[in-house]
Enzyme design. Structure first.
Site, PDB file in Angstrom:
ATOM      1  N   LYS A  42       0.821  -1.190   0.000  1.00  0.00           N
ATOM      2  CA  LYS A  42       0.000   0.000   0.000  1.00  0.00           C
ATOM      3  C   LYS A  42       0.866   1.255   0.000  1.00  0.00           C
ATOM      4  O   LYS A  42       0.393   2.355  -0.181  1.00  0.00           O
ATOM      5  CB  LYS A  42      -0.880   0.030   1.272  1.00  0.00           C
ATOM      6  CG  LYS A  42      -1.654  -1.235   1.488  1.00  0.00           C
ATOM      7  CD  LYS A  42      -2.475  -1.114   2.797  1.00  0.00           C
ATOM      8  CE  LYS A  42      -3.003  -2.413   3.272  1.00  0.00           C
ATOM      9  NZ  LYS A  42      -2.083  -3.215   4.071  1.00  0.00           N
ATOM     10  N   GLY A  43       2.165   1.077   0.216  1.00  0.00           N
ATOM     11  CA  GLY A  43       3.051   2.216   0.444  1.00  0.00           C
ATOM     12  C   GLY A  43       3.093   3.261  -0.658  1.00  0.00           C
ATOM     13  O   GLY A  43       3.224   4.450  -0.381  1.00  0.00           O
ATOM     14  N   ASP A  99       7.197   3.193  -2.536  1.00  0.00           N
ATOM     15  CA  ASP A  99       7.373   4.327  -1.629  1.00  0.00           C
ATOM     16  C   ASP A  99       8.846   4.583  -1.315  1.00  0.00           C
ATOM     17  O   ASP A  99       9.319   5.707  -1.352  1.00  0.00           O
ATOM     18  CB  ASP A  99       6.561   4.130  -0.337  1.00  0.00           C
ATOM     19  CG  ASP A  99       6.783   2.773   0.326  1.00  0.00           C
ATOM     20  OD1 ASP A  99       7.582   1.964  -0.188  1.00  0.00           O
ATOM     21  OD2 ASP A  99       6.151   2.513   1.363  1.00  0.00           O
ATOM     22  N   ASP A 102      14.831   0.546   0.347  1.00  0.00           N
ATOM     23  CA  ASP A 102      15.553   0.329   1.601  1.00  0.00           C
ATOM     24  C   ASP A 102      16.609  -0.748   1.358  1.00  0.00           C
ATOM     25  O   ASP A 102      17.702  -0.454   0.880  1.00  0.00           O
ATOM     26  CB  ASP A 102      14.543  -0.051   2.688  1.00  0.00           C
ATOM     27  CG  ASP A 102      15.180  -0.222   4.057  1.00  0.00           C
ATOM     28  OD1 ASP A 102      16.312   0.261   4.246  1.00  0.00           O
ATOM     29  OD2 ASP A 102      14.551  -0.824   4.943  1.00  0.00           O
ATOM     30  N   LYS A 130      16.881   5.277   0.765  1.00  0.00           N
ATOM     31  CA  LYS A 130      17.739   5.378   1.949  1.00  0.00           C
ATOM     32  C   LYS A 130      19.188   5.180   1.559  1.00  0.00           C
ATOM     33  O   LYS A 130      19.506   4.288   0.761  1.00  0.00           O
ATOM     34  CB  LYS A 130      17.363   4.310   2.967  1.00  0.00           C
ATOM     35  CG  LYS A 130      16.129   4.637   3.762  1.00  0.00           C
ATOM     36  CD  LYS A 130      15.942   3.635   4.869  1.00  0.00           C
ATOM     37  CE  LYS A 130      14.577   3.817   5.509  1.00  0.00           C
ATOM     38  NZ  LYS A 130      14.291   2.805   6.518  1.00  0.00           N
ATOM     39  N   PHE A 151      14.150   5.352  10.145  1.00  0.00           N
ATOM     40  CA  PHE A 151      12.788   4.911   9.888  1.00  0.00           C
ATOM     41  C   PHE A 151      11.838   6.094   9.765  1.00  0.00           C
ATOM     42  O   PHE A 151      11.753   6.922  10.651  1.00  0.00           O
ATOM     43  CB  PHE A 151      12.309   3.965  10.990  1.00  0.00           C
ATOM     44  CG  PHE A 151      11.040   3.263  10.609  1.00  0.00           C
ATOM     45  CD1 PHE A 151      11.071   2.152   9.791  1.00  0.00           C
ATOM     46  CD2 PHE A 151       9.812   3.740  11.043  1.00  0.00           C
ATOM     47  CE1 PHE A 151       9.898   1.516   9.406  1.00  0.00           C
ATOM     48  CE2 PHE A 151       8.628   3.110  10.669  1.00  0.00           C
ATOM     49  CZ  PHE A 151       8.684   2.000   9.849  1.00  0.00           C
ATOM     50  N   VAL A 152      11.137   6.165   8.636  1.00  0.00           N
ATOM     51  CA  VAL A 152      10.253   7.300   8.379  1.00  0.00           C
ATOM     52  C   VAL A 152       8.822   6.839   8.138  1.00  0.00           C
ATOM     53  O   VAL A 152       8.577   5.694   7.755  1.00  0.00           O
ATOM     54  CB  VAL A 152      10.742   8.126   7.166  1.00  0.00           C
ATOM     55  CG1 VAL A 152      12.070   8.802   7.472  1.00  0.00           C
ATOM     56  CG2 VAL A 152      10.865   7.252   5.916  1.00  0.00           C
ATOM     57  N   ASP A 158       4.164   3.596   6.402  1.00  0.00           N
ATOM     58  CA  ASP A 158       3.476   3.298   7.652  1.00  0.00           C
ATOM     59  C   ASP A 158       4.393   2.749   8.729  1.00  0.00           C
ATOM     60  O   ASP A 158       5.502   2.274   8.464  1.00  0.00           O
ATOM     61  CB  ASP A 158       2.393   2.243   7.400  1.00  0.00           C
ATOM     62  CG  ASP A 158       2.994   0.856   7.163  1.00  0.00           C
ATOM     63  OD1 ASP A 158       3.809   0.718   6.238  1.00  0.00           O
ATOM     64  OD2 ASP A 158       2.663  -0.078   7.927  1.00  0.00           O
ATOM     65  N   ARG A 164       0.054   6.584   7.287  1.00  0.00           N
ATOM     66  CA  ARG A 164       0.163   6.711   5.830  1.00  0.00           C
ATOM     67  C   ARG A 164      -0.465   7.998   5.321  1.00  0.00           C
ATOM     68  O   ARG A 164      -0.099   8.507   4.272  1.00  0.00           O
ATOM     69  CB  ARG A 164      -0.548   5.537   5.142  1.00  0.00           C
ATOM     70  CG  ARG A 164       0.089   4.184   5.359  1.00  0.00           C
ATOM     71  CD  ARG A 164      -0.511   3.187   4.385  1.00  0.00           C
ATOM     72  NE  ARG A 164      -0.322   1.805   4.785  1.00  0.00           N
ATOM     73  CZ  ARG A 164       0.750   1.074   4.506  1.00  0.00           C
ATOM     74  NH1 ARG A 164       1.744   1.618   3.845  1.00  0.00           N
ATOM     75  NH2 ARG A 164       0.841  -0.176   4.891  1.00  0.00           N
TER      76      ARG A 164
END
Ligand code: IMP
Ligand code: MG
Length: 177
Positions: A42-43, A99, A102, A130, A151-152, A158, A164
């Site tokens: 869903k990001g 989104d 990472d 990142k 971590f954002v 989320d 979100r």
């Protein structure tokens, strides 16, 4: 919700301005050809909605549900495809939107899968990347913002399913974790 945010990393205006630039870049790179956009749920929902509305061209949107993070702070390293059926990408030029980049495992797995399914070309776009060593060999073709390895949440990202809907990207305070 706002009180849980320790600091705003990328504010709403910065995001919107950057999306103008990314949309222009994409328009230039895929001139006039039929484009298939695959949005990772869903990001990438919020990012994709704002970005794609800036692209006045013919395109199709498909969504893919991919799990890699399971809602916490750390990636478990296994990427699973949750849809019963994946979009038909045979012979298509595909733009995958996520989104954040990472470890890179998600994008690597999705790109490999779509190429394996016969896509002509797969490019990738992320709102955030990142700064870290990727566990999987992958970089995004289009990056909104390069950020530090922290971590954002917000703007689609989320923590345990929440945050979100924040219109900006921020760092979650210790107390909220
Ligand atoms: P990767 O497979 O490790 O590159 O991770 C990609 C996925 O992990 C992203 O699509 C996000 O859902 C999640 N993720 C990675 N970092 C963060 C973060 O800082 N906040 C929220 N979600 C994150
Ligand atoms: Mg995610």
């Amino acid at each position: 919700m706002e009180n849980d945010i320790e600091k705003v990393l990328v504010d709403e205006q910065e995001i919107q301005r950057r999306l103008d630039g990314m949309a222009l870049e994409l328009e230039g790179d895929f001139p006039g050809e039929p484009l298939l956009v695959v949005v990772l749920l869903k990001g990438a929902l919020v990012f994709a909605a704002d970005l794609l509305r800036r692209m006045p061209r013919m395109l199709e949107i498909e969504c893919l549900s991919v799990a890699s993070y399971h809602g916490g702070l750390d990636s478990c390293g296994v990427v699973s495809f949750l849809d019963r059926e994946l979009p038909d990408v045979r012979g298509r030029r595909v733009l995958v939107l996520d989104d954040i980049l990472d470890t890179g495992r998600t994008l690597r797995a999705v790109v490999d899968r779509l190429l394996g399914d016969g896509a002509l070309e797969v490019r990738t776009g992320v709102l955030l990347a990142k700064a870290k060593r990727r566990a999987a060999d992958v970089e995004a073709n289009y990056v909104g913002f390069h950020i530090a390895d922290e971590f954002v949440v917000g703007y689609g990202l989320d923590y345990r399913g929440r945050y979100r809907n924040l219109p900006y990207v921020g760092v979650l305070g210790r107390a909220a974790r």
